[in-house]
Scaffold this active site. Structure first.
Site, short mmCIF file in Angstrom:
data_model
loop_
_atom_site.label_atom_id
_atom_site.label_comp_id
_atom_site.label_asym_id
_atom_site.label_seq_id
_atom_site.Cartn_x
_atom_site.Cartn_y
_atom_site.Cartn_z
N LEU A 7 0.94 -1.62 -0.04
CA LEU A 7 -0.22 -0.15 0.13
C LEU A 7 0.51 1.36 0.02
O LEU A 7 1.88 1.27 1.23
CB LEU A 7 -0.95 0.13 1.08
CG LEU A 7 -1.50 -1.14 1.16
CD1 LEU A 7 -2.84 -0.71 2.55
CD2 LEU A 7 -2.72 -1.20 0.02
N ARG A 14 2.33 15.15 5.93
CA ARG A 14 3.15 15.63 6.93
C ARG A 14 4.80 15.50 6.94
O ARG A 14 5.48 15.88 7.63
CB ARG A 14 3.65 14.96 8.42
CG ARG A 14 2.54 15.31 9.03
CD ARG A 14 2.40 14.56 10.84
NE ARG A 14 1.45 13.18 10.34
CZ ARG A 14 1.53 12.21 11.83
NH1 ARG A 14 3.02 13.06 12.54
NH2 ARG A 14 1.55 11.02 11.57
N GLY A 78 -9.20 4.01 1.95
CA GLY A 78 -8.96 3.30 3.09
C GLY A 78 -8.49 2.52 2.22
O GLY A 78 -7.80 2.02 1.58
N GLY A 139 -4.66 0.02 15.25
CA GLY A 139 -6.03 -0.74 15.80
C GLY A 139 -5.75 -1.86 16.49
O GLY A 139 -4.55 -2.11 17.19
C1 UD1 Z 1 -3.63 1.11 9.85
C2 UD1 Z 1 -4.69 0.83 10.61
C3 UD1 Z 1 -4.28 0.40 12.00
C4 UD1 Z 1 -2.91 -0.14 12.07
C5 UD1 Z 1 -2.23 0.79 11.57
C6 UD1 Z 1 -0.75 0.64 11.73
C7 UD1 Z 1 -6.41 0.16 8.70
C8 UD1 Z 1 -7.46 0.74 9.01
N1 UD1 Z 1 -6.25 0.86 9.93
O1 UD1 Z 1 -4.34 2.61 10.45
O2 UD1 Z 1 -5.21 -1.08 12.29
O3 UD1 Z 1 -2.76 0.09 13.34
O4 UD1 Z 1 -2.90 0.56 10.49
O5 UD1 Z 1 0.33 1.77 11.12
O6 UD1 Z 1 -6.49 -0.80 8.09
N2 UD1 Z 1 -2.86 3.80 2.45
C9 UD1 Z 1 -3.58 3.77 1.38
N3 UD1 Z 1 -5.17 3.89 0.68
C10 UD1 Z 1 -5.90 4.64 1.43
C11 UD1 Z 1 -4.91 4.67 2.81
C12 UD1 Z 1 -4.25 3.73 3.45
O7 UD1 Z 1 -3.24 3.25 0.40
O8 UD1 Z 1 -6.88 4.91 0.68
C13 UD1 Z 1 -2.00 2.91 2.83
C14 UD1 Z 1 -0.43 4.42 3.72
O9 UD1 Z 1 -0.35 4.88 2.23
C15 UD1 Z 1 -0.41 3.71 4.47
C16 UD1 Z 1 -1.18 2.36 4.36
O10 UD1 Z 1 -2.13 2.23 4.01
O11 UD1 Z 1 0.70 2.97 3.95
C17 UD1 Z 1 -1.67 2.55 6.23
O12 UD1 Z 1 -2.59 3.75 5.95
P1 UD1 Z 1 -2.98 4.88 7.67
O13 UD1 Z 1 -3.74 5.90 6.87
O14 UD1 Z 1 -1.56 5.27 7.93
O15 UD1 Z 1 -3.74 3.69 7.86
P2 UD1 Z 1 -3.58 3.93 9.55
O16 UD1 Z 1 -4.97 4.84 10.28
O17 UD1 Z 1 -2.60 4.23 10.92
#
Ligand code: UD1
Ligand code: MG
Length: 457
Positions: A7, A14, A78, A139
């Site tokens: 992902l 930031r 998400g 999470g």
């Molecule tokens: C996520 C997890 C959480 C975990 C945490 C660990 C979910 C819903 N939650 O939360 O349980 O404890 O990571 O750090 O999965 N990304 C995409 N597309 C999107 C959203 C995110 O590619 O639409 C990628 C982001 O670039 C990142 C990763 O997914 O690399 C995680 O996204 P982030 O927004 O940091 O998730 P958290 O809310 O931190």
């Protein structure tokens, strides 16, 4: 079939940067490149990178890597929605199919940890979790009375009791591919953030009677993500101290493990000593007993046994034999091949040159595009004039020649075996073996000359 989904669609606001977050570096390589190391080490059958923000820049940076596929996530709704975009690219051929989800901004997950995740999974689903003293934002891993994982609840959706749970989701999971597709299709965004959560598949797996296991990272740096320059800098230090630890364990002496930077791969023999402030880039090999003085930079260099590199030397795509002495303040540029027992001293630049066994250039010289034999002495201030502004030419200096100080060798030119070139010579024609060649205006003294004196006003 093993699929890896990375992902990498998030914004990385930031970081305050025009560069997409996953292209920012740790130890000189992009975070995404580090994640790919792990994916490739697992021999994945397919690797899908989910891109969104800065998608074109990320794709361009990796366009030569033909084992990668990209899925575009636009807009970003998400982590579950992100994995959905990769679904059409996943490979399947039977019951053993598995898909691992990694984050592009969590760069340092080690192979052993990914292997442990796969082992824990057996037929079911596995989540990489860890216990954090302060789990805020993560999470939470919710377990039933028997200790079995029941669900992952995001911090923003968690109640008081759930927020007290210290076991958190690192974000890395391994799931059976066919079931993953089914679960993803059932996701909704009825939650505090209005997002499609990948983590909701854990509850679905439990409802389907699929075994949910957990595995843990071996080191805490493995699951650290980078969201800011500060976190990037912190992770850089953690990773460098890990690399220092590995070198120390393998028998290398580091004058100070906290002042040691490897941005690539450093391979050391026995009893190597490295002083403070050195930077190693690309592939550097130091054979037995090599000593590297303070503040040297070595990039793609091979150094033979017993050689000493003194302070402030800079070596780039250079090879040095055994028992040589380089520096202080030496510069070896691409194609510098120095044989055994050579000496290269301060402010000497050597490029695309073979320097034969026991030959020396101890002070202030430029030696480029040259083939130099054995036991040659190159005096201070010697310059190979290898470039006419358009083309480059070679200088050949045969064994046992002596090049006097302040000599210019206008290439193409050859100095014969055992020849001596007088100091201050501008050599434009080949110098014969065993003779003194000199081009110097004869010294005269002007009789009766007097120094000018200041005129009275
Ligand atoms: C996520 C997890 C959480 C975990 C945490 C660990 C979910 C819903 N939650 O939360 O349980 O404890 O990571 O750090 O999965 N990304 C995409 N597309 C999107 C959203 C995110 O590619 O639409 C990628 C982001 O670039 C990142 C990763 O997914 O690399 C995680 O996204 P982030 O927004 O940091 O998730 P958290 O809310 O931190
Ligand atoms: Mg996060």
């Amino acid at each position: 079939m093993l699929n890896i989904v990375i992902l990498a669609a998030g914004l990385g606001k930031r970081m305050q940067s025009n560069l997409p977050k996953v292209l920012h570096t740790i130890a000189g390589r992009s975070m995404l490149a580090h994640v790919l190391d792990g994916a490739r080490a697992l021999n994945a059958d397919s690797i899908v990178v989910v891109v969104g923000h800065g998608a074109e820049q990320v794709k361009t940076a990796f366009c030569t890597q033909t084992d990668l596929q990209f899925a575009l996530q636009e807009p970003q709704l998400g982590t579950g929605h992100a994995v959905q975009q990769a679904i059409p690219l996943l490979k399947e051929d039977g019951e053993d199919d598995v898909t691992i989800v990694l984050y592009g901004d969590v760069p340092l997950v080690q192979l052993s940890t990914l292997q442990a995740l796969l082992d824990a999974r057996q037929e079911g689903l596995a989540v990489l979790t860890e216990i954090l003293p302060d789990p805020t934002g993560y999470g939470r891993i919710v377990r039933d009375l028997n200790g079995k994982v029941r669900a992952i609840i995001e911090h923003k959706d968690a109640n008081e009791a759930e927020r007290a749970i210290k076991e958190v989701n690192t974000g890395i999971i391994a799931a059976p591919t066919a079931a993953l597709k089914r679960w993803l299709a059932q996701l909704n965004n009825n939650n505090a953030q209005g997002e499609y959560y990948l983590t909701d598949i854990i509850g679905m797996a439990v409802a389907d009677g699929v075994n949910v296991a957990v595995a843990h990272p071996q080191a805490s740096f493995e699951t650290l993500g980078v969201n800011s320059r500060m976190q990037q800098a912190e992770l850089e230090r953690l990773w460098q101290s890990e690399q220092a630890r590995r070198q120390l364990e393998a028998g290398v002496t580091l004058a100070d493990p906290a002042r040691f930077d490897v941005r690539g791969q450093l391979v050391c023999g026995r009893d190597v000593f490295i002083d403070v402030g050195c930077v190693f880039e690309g592939l550097v090999t130091l054979a037995d007993g090599v000593r590297v003085g303070p503040h040297c930079v070595l990039r793609d260099a091979q150094i033979g046994a017993g050689t000493q590199i003194e302070a402030f030397s800079h070596l780039d795509q250079a090879q040095v034999g055994h028992d040589a002495r380089i520096g202080p303040y030496a510069r070896l540029r691409p194609g510098a091949k120095l044989s055994n027992h050579t000496h290269v001293g301060n402010f000497v630049e050597i490029k695309n040159t073979n320097l034969g066994e026991g030959s020396k250039a101890n002070h202030l010289a430029y030696v480029g595009d040259a083939d130099i034999g054995a036991r040659v002495n190159i005096g201070a201030g010697t310059i190979t004039c290898n470039y006419d502004g358009v083309n480059k030419f070679r200088t050949v200096i045969e064994d046992d020649a002596f090049i006097g100080s302040d000599t210019q060798l206008v290439a193409p030119v050859r100095v014969g075996r055992g020849a001596t070139i007088g100091a201050g010579t501008t050599l434009t024609v080949d110098a014969p073996a065993d003779q003194l060649t000199i081009s110097r205006v004869k010294q005269t003294t002007i009789a009766g000359w007097t120094r000018p004196v200041k005129k009275a006003k």
